[in-house]
Design a protein around this motif. Structure first.
Motif, PDB file in Angstrom:
ATOM      1  N   THR A  72      22.429 150.248   6.163  1.00 54.97           N
ATOM      2  CA  THR A  72      21.729 151.511   5.898  1.00 54.97           C
ATOM      3  C   THR A  72      20.281 151.265   5.488  1.00 54.97           C
ATOM      4  OG1 THR A  72      22.649 151.472   3.664  1.00 54.97           O
ATOM      5  CG2 THR A  72      23.785 152.840   5.306  1.00 54.97           C
ATOM      6  N   LEU A  73      20.026 150.168   4.800  1.00 56.48           N
ATOM      7  CA  LEU A  73      18.641 149.820   4.468  1.00 56.48           C
ATOM      8  C   LEU A  73      17.949 149.187   5.675  1.00 56.48           C
ATOM      9  CD1 LEU A  73      16.469 149.738   2.226  1.00 56.48           C
ATOM     10  CD2 LEU A  73      17.201 147.383   1.808  1.00 56.48           C
ATOM     11  N   TRP A  74      18.648 148.302   6.360  1.00 59.95           N
ATOM     12  CA  TRP A  74      18.094 147.632   7.536  1.00 59.95           C
ATOM     13  C   TRP A  74      17.635 148.648   8.581  1.00 59.95           C
ATOM     14  CZ3 TRP A  74      16.269 143.058   8.699  1.00 59.95           C
ATOM     15  CH2 TRP A  74      16.167 142.662  10.035  1.00 59.95           C
ATOM     16  N   ASN A  75      18.353 149.758   8.695  1.00 57.65           N
ATOM     17  CA  ASN A  75      18.057 150.766   9.710  1.00 57.65           C
ATOM     18  C   ASN A  75      17.239 151.946   9.174  1.00 57.65           C
ATOM     19  OD1 ASN A  75      19.440 149.396  11.815  1.00 57.65           O
ATOM     20  ND2 ASN A  75      21.372 150.082  10.953  1.00 57.65           N
ATOM     21  N   GLN A  76      16.593 151.783   8.022  1.00 54.94           N
ATOM     22  CA  GLN A  76      15.749 152.841   7.459  1.00 54.94           C
ATOM     23  C   GLN A  76      14.666 153.256   8.449  1.00 54.94           C
ATOM     24  OE1 GLN A  76      15.090 154.704   4.377  1.00 54.94           O
ATOM     25  NE2 GLN A  76      17.274 154.328   4.529  1.00 54.94           N
ATOM     26  N   PRO A  77      14.502 154.553   8.698  1.00 57.36           N
ATOM     27  CA  PRO A  77      13.422 154.990   9.592  1.00 57.36           C
ATOM     28  C   PRO A  77      12.036 154.540   9.117  1.00 57.36           C
ATOM     29  CG  PRO A  77      14.957 156.785   9.205  1.00 57.36           C
ATOM     30  CD  PRO A  77      15.354 155.670   8.265  1.00 57.36           C
ATOM     31  N   SER A  78      11.833 154.439   7.812  1.00 61.21           N
ATOM     32  CA  SER A  78      10.527 154.038   7.286  1.00 61.21           C
ATOM     33  C   SER A  78      10.236 152.560   7.514  1.00 61.21           C
ATOM     34  CB  SER A  78      10.437 154.344   5.790  1.00 61.21           C
ATOM     35  OG  SER A  78      11.408 153.603   5.075  1.00 61.21           O
ATOM     36  N   ARG A  79      11.224 151.819   7.965  1.00 56.51           N
ATOM     37  CA  ARG A  79      11.056 150.382   8.173  1.00 56.51           C
ATOM     38  C   ARG A  79       9.899 150.062   9.125  1.00 56.51           C
ATOM     39  NH1 ARG A  79      14.449 146.283   7.064  1.00 56.51           N
ATOM     40  NH2 ARG A  79      13.811 144.368   8.041  1.00 56.51           N
ATOM     41  N   GLU A  80       9.595 150.963  10.025  1.00 49.79           N
ATOM     42  CA  GLU A  80       8.490 150.723  10.959  1.00 49.79           C
ATOM     43  C   GLU A  80       7.157 150.564  10.235  1.00 49.79           C
ATOM     44  OE1 GLU A  80       6.825 154.286  13.201  1.00 49.79           O
ATOM     45  OE2 GLU A  80       8.755 155.094  12.536  1.00 49.79           O
ATOM     46  N   PHE A  81       7.074 151.010   8.961  1.00 49.35           N
ATOM     47  CA  PHE A  81       5.841 150.894   8.188  1.00 49.35           C
ATOM     48  C   PHE A  81       5.822 149.648   7.299  1.00 49.35           C
ATOM     49  CE2 PHE A  81       6.609 155.443   8.890  1.00 49.35           C
ATOM     50  CZ  PHE A  81       5.496 155.734   9.646  1.00 49.35           C
ATOM     51  N   TRP A  82       6.896 148.868   7.281  1.00 50.75           N
ATOM     52  CA  TRP A  82       6.937 147.644   6.488  1.00 50.75           C
ATOM     53  C   TRP A  82       6.245 146.535   7.269  1.00 50.75           C
ATOM     54  CZ3 TRP A  82      12.837 147.182   5.020  1.00 50.75           C
ATOM     55  CH2 TRP A  82      13.258 148.362   4.414  1.00 50.75           C
ATOM     56  N   PHE A  83       5.625 145.616   6.556  1.00 47.36           N
ATOM     57  CA  PHE A  83       5.001 144.479   7.230  1.00 47.36           C
ATOM     58  C   PHE A  83       4.956 143.298   6.273  1.00 47.36           C
ATOM     59  CE2 PHE A  83       1.782 147.139   5.347  1.00 47.36           C
ATOM     60  CZ  PHE A  83       0.865 146.275   4.779  1.00 47.36           C
ATOM     61  N   GLY A  84       4.542 142.163   6.749  1.00 45.76           N
ATOM     62  CA  GLY A  84       4.647 140.932   5.975  1.00 45.76           C
ATOM     63  C   GLY A  84       3.536 140.645   4.999  1.00 45.76           C
ATOM     64  N   GLY A  85       2.422 141.303   5.098  1.00 46.07           N
ATOM     65  CA  GLY A  85       1.326 140.950   4.204  1.00 46.07           C
ATOM     66  C   GLY A  85       0.948 139.491   4.420  1.00 46.07           C
ATOM     67  N   GLY A  86       1.093 138.679   3.411  1.00 41.79           N
ATOM     68  CA  GLY A  86       0.772 137.254   3.513  1.00 41.79           C
ATOM     69  C   GLY A  86       1.895 136.425   4.108  1.00 41.79           C
ATOM     70  N   ARG A  87       3.021 137.037   4.388  1.00 36.74           N
ATOM     71  CA  ARG A  87       4.151 136.335   5.011  1.00 36.74           C
ATOM     72  C   ARG A  87       4.375 136.931   6.404  1.00 36.74           C
ATOM     73  NH1 ARG A  87       6.678 132.804   2.128  1.00 36.74           N
ATOM     74  NH2 ARG A  87       8.538 133.001   3.393  1.00 36.74           N
ATOM     75  N   ASP A  88       5.300 136.348   7.139  1.00 35.12           N
ATOM     76  CA  ASP A  88       5.534 136.826   8.502  1.00 35.12           C
ATOM     77  C   ASP A  88       6.149 138.218   8.559  1.00 35.12           C
ATOM     78  OD1 ASP A  88       4.493 134.516   9.612  1.00 35.12           O
ATOM     79  OD2 ASP A  88       6.444 133.529   9.714  1.00 35.12           O
ATOM     80  N   HIS A  89       7.041 138.519   7.598  1.00 33.03           N
ATOM     81  CA  HIS A  89       7.769 139.794   7.622  1.00 33.03           C
ATOM     82  C   HIS A  89       7.958 140.289   6.195  1.00 33.03           C
ATOM     83  CE1 HIS A  89       8.648 139.092  11.830  1.00 33.03           C
ATOM     84  NE2 HIS A  89       8.978 137.866  11.496  1.00 33.03           N
ATOM     85  N   ALA A  90       8.297 141.559   6.071  1.00 34.79           N
ATOM     86  CA  ALA A  90       8.628 142.124   4.769  1.00 34.79           C
ATOM     87  C   ALA A  90       9.823 141.383   4.187  1.00 34.79           C
ATOM     88  CB  ALA A  90       8.944 143.611   4.920  1.00 34.79           C
ATOM     89  N   GLY A  91       9.926 141.385   2.850  1.00 35.88           N
ATOM     90  CA  GLY A  91      11.040 140.708   2.189  1.00 35.88           C
ATOM     91  C   GLY A  91      11.546 141.494   1.006  1.00 35.88           C
ATOM     92  N   VAL A  92      12.871 141.526   0.830  1.00 34.29           N
ATOM     93  CA  VAL A  92      13.459 142.159  -0.351  1.00 34.29           C
ATOM     94  C   VAL A  92      13.289 141.184  -1.513  1.00 34.29           C
ATOM     95  CG1 VAL A  92      15.558 143.059  -1.409  1.00 34.29           C
ATOM     96  CG2 VAL A  92      15.066 143.556   0.995  1.00 34.29           C
ATOM     97  N   CYS A  93      12.407 141.547  -2.459  1.00 36.27           N
ATOM     98  CA  CYS A  93      12.000 140.606  -3.508  1.00 36.27           C
ATOM     99  C   CYS A  93      12.480 140.977  -4.899  1.00 36.27           C
ATOM    100  CB  CYS A  93      10.481 140.456  -3.504  1.00 36.27           C
ATOM    101  SG  CYS A  93       9.610 142.014  -3.759  1.00 36.27           S
ATOM    102  N   SER A  94      13.013 142.173  -5.101  1.00 36.36           N
ATOM    103  CA  SER A  94      13.528 142.591  -6.403  1.00 36.36           C
ATOM    104  C   SER A  94      14.779 143.424  -6.198  1.00 36.36           C
ATOM    105  CB  SER A  94      12.509 143.429  -7.171  1.00 36.36           C
ATOM    106  OG  SER A  94      11.367 142.683  -7.470  1.00 36.36           O
ATOM    107  N   ILE A  95      15.768 143.202  -7.049  1.00 39.75           N
ATOM    108  CA  ILE A  95      17.013 143.967  -7.011  1.00 39.75           C
ATOM    109  C   ILE A  95      17.386 144.282  -8.458  1.00 39.75           C
ATOM    110  CG2 ILE A  95      19.446 144.005  -6.327  1.00 39.75           C
ATOM    111  CD1 ILE A  95      18.710 141.698  -4.316  1.00 39.75           C
TER     112      ILE A  95
END
Length: 191
Positions: A72-95
């Motif tokens: 459900t998170l992987w398929n978020q419609p807003s995911r198209e706006f995520w990007f890697g910044g200084g890395r190659d791809h976005a990352g889940v960094c806090s839970i």
């Protein structure tokens, strides 16, 4: 470890389901980086969460013997706006698992923003009100913020702090809105 760290056994890292592709470029999804491991709530002693790059949240209900992608998170419609910044791809960094309700989980995605589920991951809502991203064309965009780390107050889980690419922000309503708590002068943060 099942004995407080006296002994250890290796478990397989999470894997994306066969055929999963990265939404940003259509390439095969593979874990390139594990950002964070977080235990579930006290009422879920065998539950673990793992945040990965590219922007995946995995969960285990058997102490890490197996992992499932939270689709459900992987398929978020807003995911198209995520990007890697200084890395190659976005990352889940806090839970953050709410100690009052294990189904209430808040996550930080670098560079995607803050997301919350109140139903154990069935649905997710973005909570980036009050954040700004000075590297974006619209600094107050709903998505694309870069929380580096989010922390909840042990005595009041509705109070959250995040160290963000653009400063330090605080929320007193469980992350639904944020306030910049840094003073900035000539591009330098003072707090």
């Amino acid at each position: 470890s099942h004995d407080g760290g006296k002994t250890w056994h290796e478990v397989d890292a999470p894997k994306y389901p066969e055929g999963a592709t990265r939404p940003d470029d259509g390439e095969a999804a593979a874990v390139s980086y594990i950002w964070i491991v977080q235990k579930g709530g006290d009422d879920e002693p065998n539950h673990l969460y793992v945040g990965t790059e590219p922007g995946g949240l995995f969960q285990s209900t058997d102490n890490g013997e197996s992992f499932q992608l939270v689709e459900t998170l992987w398929n978020q419609p807003s995911r198209e706006f995520w990007f890697g910044g200084g890395r190659d791809h976005a990352g889940v960094c806090s839970i953050i698992v709410d100690p009052r309700d294990s189904k209430h989980v808040t996550i930080g995605i670098s560079v995607g923003g803050v997301y919350e589920t109140c139903d154990g991951g069935e649905t997710w809502a973005a909570h980036n009100k009050g954040l700004y991203a000075d590297y974006m064309p619209d600094p107050y965009s709903e998505f694309g913020h870069d929380p580096h780390y989010i922390l909840a107050s042990p005595s009041n889980p509705d109070v959250l702090w995040q160290q963000n690419h653009c400063g330090v922000f605080r929320s007193v309503d469980g992350g639904h809105s944020w306030q910049d708590i840094c003073q900035k002068e000539n591009g330098i943060y003072f707090g």
